[in-house]
Design a protein around this motif. Structure first.
Motif, PDB file in Angstrom:
ATOM      1  N   GLU A 165      40.211  59.638  25.441  1.00 43.86           N
ATOM      2  CA  GLU A 165      41.239  59.386  24.288  1.00 43.86           C
ATOM      3  C   GLU A 165      42.380  60.103  25.104  1.00 43.86           C
ATOM      4  OE1 GLU A 165      41.560  57.125  21.954  1.00 43.86           O
ATOM      5  OE2 GLU A 165      39.666  56.770  20.939  1.00 43.86           O
ATOM      6  N   THR A 166      42.308  61.304  24.978  1.00 41.97           N
ATOM      7  CA  THR A 166      43.264  62.183  25.413  1.00 41.97           C
ATOM      8  C   THR A 166      44.011  61.889  26.729  1.00 41.97           C
ATOM      9  OG1 THR A 166      41.943  63.922  26.205  1.00 41.97           O
ATOM     10  CG2 THR A 166      42.394  64.133  24.025  1.00 41.97           C
ATOM     11  N   ALA A 167      43.008  61.558  27.589  1.00 43.54           N
ATOM     12  CA  ALA A 167      43.464  61.115  29.063  1.00 43.54           C
ATOM     13  C   ALA A 167      44.194  59.827  28.944  1.00 43.54           C
ATOM     14  CB  ALA A 167      42.260  60.813  29.963  1.00 43.54           C
ATOM     15  N   VAL A 168      43.869  58.852  28.050  1.00 42.29           N
ATOM     16  CA  VAL A 168      44.745  57.726  28.011  1.00 42.29           C
ATOM     17  C   VAL A 168      46.128  58.058  27.345  1.00 42.29           C
ATOM     18  CG1 VAL A 168      45.037  55.591  26.701  1.00 42.29           C
ATOM     19  CG2 VAL A 168      42.620  56.308  27.734  1.00 42.29           C
ATOM     20  N   GLY A 169      45.944  58.778  26.546  1.00 42.27           N
ATOM     21  CA  GLY A 169      47.303  59.443  25.950  1.00 42.27           C
ATOM     22  C   GLY A 169      48.247  60.016  26.866  1.00 42.27           C
ATOM     23  N   ALA A 170      47.638  60.756  27.652  1.00 39.83           N
ATOM     24  CA  ALA A 170      48.439  61.628  29.082  1.00 39.83           C
ATOM     25  C   ALA A 170      48.987  60.527  29.949  1.00 39.83           C
ATOM     26  CB  ALA A 170      47.519  62.419  29.561  1.00 39.83           C
ATOM     27  N   GLY A 171      48.158  59.493  30.045  1.00 37.08           N
ATOM     28  CA  GLY A 171      48.449  58.321  31.027  1.00 37.08           C
ATOM     29  C   GLY A 171      49.729  57.534  30.355  1.00 37.08           C
ATOM     30  N   VAL A 172      49.624  57.144  29.264  1.00 41.58           N
ATOM     31  CA  VAL A 172      50.719  56.479  28.632  1.00 41.58           C
ATOM     32  C   VAL A 172      52.181  57.634  28.684  1.00 41.58           C
ATOM     33  CG1 VAL A 172      51.615  55.594  26.323  1.00 41.58           C
ATOM     34  CG2 VAL A 172      49.355  55.186  27.102  1.00 41.58           C
ATOM     35  N   GLN A 173      51.810  58.548  28.449  1.00 46.65           N
ATOM     36  CA  GLN A 173      53.026  59.495  28.480  1.00 46.65           C
ATOM     37  C   GLN A 173      53.739  59.425  29.953  1.00 46.65           C
ATOM     38  OE1 GLN A 173      54.339  62.474  26.031  1.00 46.65           O
ATOM     39  NE2 GLN A 173      55.789  61.271  27.186  1.00 46.65           N
ATOM     40  N   LEU A 174      52.862  59.554  30.839  1.00 48.43           N
ATOM     41  CA  LEU A 174      53.364  59.258  32.202  1.00 48.43           C
ATOM     42  C   LEU A 174      54.159  57.925  32.357  1.00 48.43           C
ATOM     43  CD1 LEU A 174      50.436  60.943  34.339  1.00 48.43           C
ATOM     44  CD2 LEU A 174      52.714  62.069  33.772  1.00 48.43           C
ATOM     45  N   LEU A 175      53.572  57.023  31.862  1.00 48.63           N
ATOM     46  CA  LEU A 175      53.925  55.573  31.863  1.00 48.63           C
ATOM     47  C   LEU A 175      55.398  55.724  31.266  1.00 48.63           C
ATOM     48  CD1 LEU A 175      53.900  52.782  32.712  1.00 48.63           C
ATOM     49  CD2 LEU A 175      52.733  52.211  30.614  1.00 48.63           C
ATOM     50  N   LEU A 176      55.693  56.132  30.143  1.00 49.08           N
ATOM     51  CA  LEU A 176      56.996  56.199  29.544  1.00 49.08           C
ATOM     52  C   LEU A 176      57.969  56.906  30.289  1.00 49.08           C
ATOM     53  CD1 LEU A 176      58.634  55.845  27.089  1.00 49.08           C
ATOM     54  CD2 LEU A 176      57.656  57.878  26.092  1.00 49.08           C
ATOM     55  N   LEU A 177      57.473  58.198  30.872  1.00 50.12           N
ATOM     56  CA  LEU A 177      58.482  58.952  31.610  1.00 50.12           C
ATOM     57  C   LEU A 177      58.912  57.973  32.921  1.00 50.12           C
ATOM     58  CD1 LEU A 177      56.642  62.534  31.775  1.00 50.12           C
ATOM     59  CD2 LEU A 177      58.913  61.832  30.446  1.00 50.12           C
ATOM     60  N   ALA A 178      57.749  57.302  33.258  1.00 50.86           N
ATOM     61  CA  ALA A 178      58.315  56.293  34.675  1.00 50.86           C
ATOM     62  C   ALA A 178      59.443  55.274  33.994  1.00 50.86           C
ATOM     63  CB  ALA A 178      56.946  55.555  35.121  1.00 50.86           C
ATOM     64  N   LEU A 179      59.090  54.597  32.924  1.00 51.54           N
ATOM     65  CA  LEU A 179      60.060  53.773  32.587  1.00 51.54           C
ATOM     66  C   LEU A 179      61.298  54.557  32.302  1.00 51.54           C
ATOM     67  CD1 LEU A 179      57.635  51.830  29.868  1.00 51.54           C
ATOM     68  CD2 LEU A 179      58.569  50.997  32.368  1.00 51.54           C
ATOM     69  N   LEU A 180      61.360  55.358  31.567  1.00 49.33           N
ATOM     70  CA  LEU A 180      62.637  56.057  31.204  1.00 49.33           C
ATOM     71  C   LEU A 180      63.488  56.543  32.635  1.00 49.33           C
ATOM     72  CD1 LEU A 180      61.652  58.581  28.469  1.00 49.33           C
ATOM     73  CD2 LEU A 180      63.075  56.520  28.161  1.00 49.33           C
ATOM     74  N   GLY A 181      62.637  56.993  33.489  1.00 48.46           N
ATOM     75  CA  GLY A 181      63.084  57.428  34.960  1.00 48.46           C
ATOM     76  C   GLY A 181      63.707  56.373  35.637  1.00 48.46           C
ATOM     77  N   SER A 182      63.151  55.082  35.738  1.00 55.77           N
ATOM     78  CA  SER A 182      63.840  53.966  36.277  1.00 55.77           C
ATOM     79  C   SER A 182      64.788  53.363  35.526  1.00 55.77           C
ATOM     80  CB  SER A 182      62.527  52.899  36.467  1.00 55.77           C
ATOM     81  OG  SER A 182      61.995  52.491  35.282  1.00 55.77           O
TER      82      SER A 182
END
Length: 266
Positions: free
Chosen positions: A14-31
């Motif tokens: 569960e925590t790993a999925v949360g970290a993955g979603v966080q990275l996805l959000l950062l990628a979206l913000l970055g782009s």
């Protein structure tokens, strides 16, 4: 033992999925906005720290399930990570205010959801309440940093007050005594995020934003001061001193008055 290991593995997933979603959000913000190094680095540090601390806490808690309420809180933590990255990026560039305000508004709105979910599903836990509380406190701190760039460094007192209390409780054990329920305390806590968000959006003239932040800080000082006085008076009794001494041994430092910034209790 094998069953416990299975539960622990599921919680870590569960925590790993949360970290993955966080990275996805950062990628979206970055782009979307071309986020600079400061935003990326801060966002990544936040994602890693959240994953590491939460994983350790879950392992120690021996919970059998992560729970729906904690999933909501984890979602809020993801949004707070995005806000943190945007605030850090604002020192190098000018990220869209509407994006920052939008993420913050959703995080604040969801703050009332996880507590309700926990109560309705019967999944309230000490870890969940603490997780919710820490996400709230960190969001207030980040918003304080952002508004401080507009109004001055004194605004950091709003976000730093809770952490100053935690530090003070380590040398003054009587600050760990429980507080009676207070509607005024919850109201003041809820105002902090709203006031900082309104001031940070800069929808009003500068004097109006200044007045809003001064009101926010003043109400928080009053609320903290009232509770500290109550705790100090209670510590003068034998029962109060005994509780404070026991609380330190249990690792309860900083937990009672932290509820100043608990926008929605479980």
């Amino acid at each position: 033992m094998a069953l416990n290991n299975t539960y622990d593995a599921r919680l870590q997933q569960e925590t790993a999925v949360g970290a993955g979603v966080q990275l996805l959000l950062l990628a979206l913000l970055g782009s979307a906005i071309g986020m600079g190094p400061a935003g990326w680095l801060t966002g990544l540090v936040f994602a890693f720290a959240t994953w590491a601390v939460l994983s350790r806490a879950l392992h120690r808690s021996r919970l059998s399930s992560f729970g729906p309420a904690n999933r909501v809180t984890l979602g809020r933590a993801t949004l707070v990570g995005g806000v943190t990255a945007l605030v850090a990026d604002s020192f190098e560039s000018a990220p869209p205010v509407t994006l920052l305000v939008g993420l913050t508004a959703v995080a604040l709105l969801l703050d009332g959801v996880d507590g309700k979910v926990a109560r309705r599903t019967g999944t309230s836990t000490a870890l969940g309440a603490r997780f919710d509380m820490e996400v709230d406190a960190f969001l207030i701190l980040v918003l304080s940093v952002y508004v401080a760039t507009q109004q001055g460094p004194w605004v950091l007192l709003i976000g730093g007050m809770r952490y100053a209390f935690v530090a003070a409780a380590r040398v003054a054990p009587w600050l760990n005594a429980p507080l009676p329920p207070s509607f005024a305390r919850k109201t003041v806590a809820a105002l902090q995020g709203i006031c900082l968000l309104l001031a940070g959006a800069e929808l009003l003239p500068h004097p109006a934003n200044l007045a809003i932040v001064v009101l926010s800080l003043g109400s928080l000082v009053w609320s903290f001061g009232r509770d500290v006085l109550w705790l100090w008076r209670g510590s003068r009794t034998d029962d109060g001193r005994a509780f404070a001494e026991g609380a330190v041994g249990e690792g309860a430092v900083g937990e009672p008055l932290v509820r100043e910034l608990e926008l929605a209790t479980r």
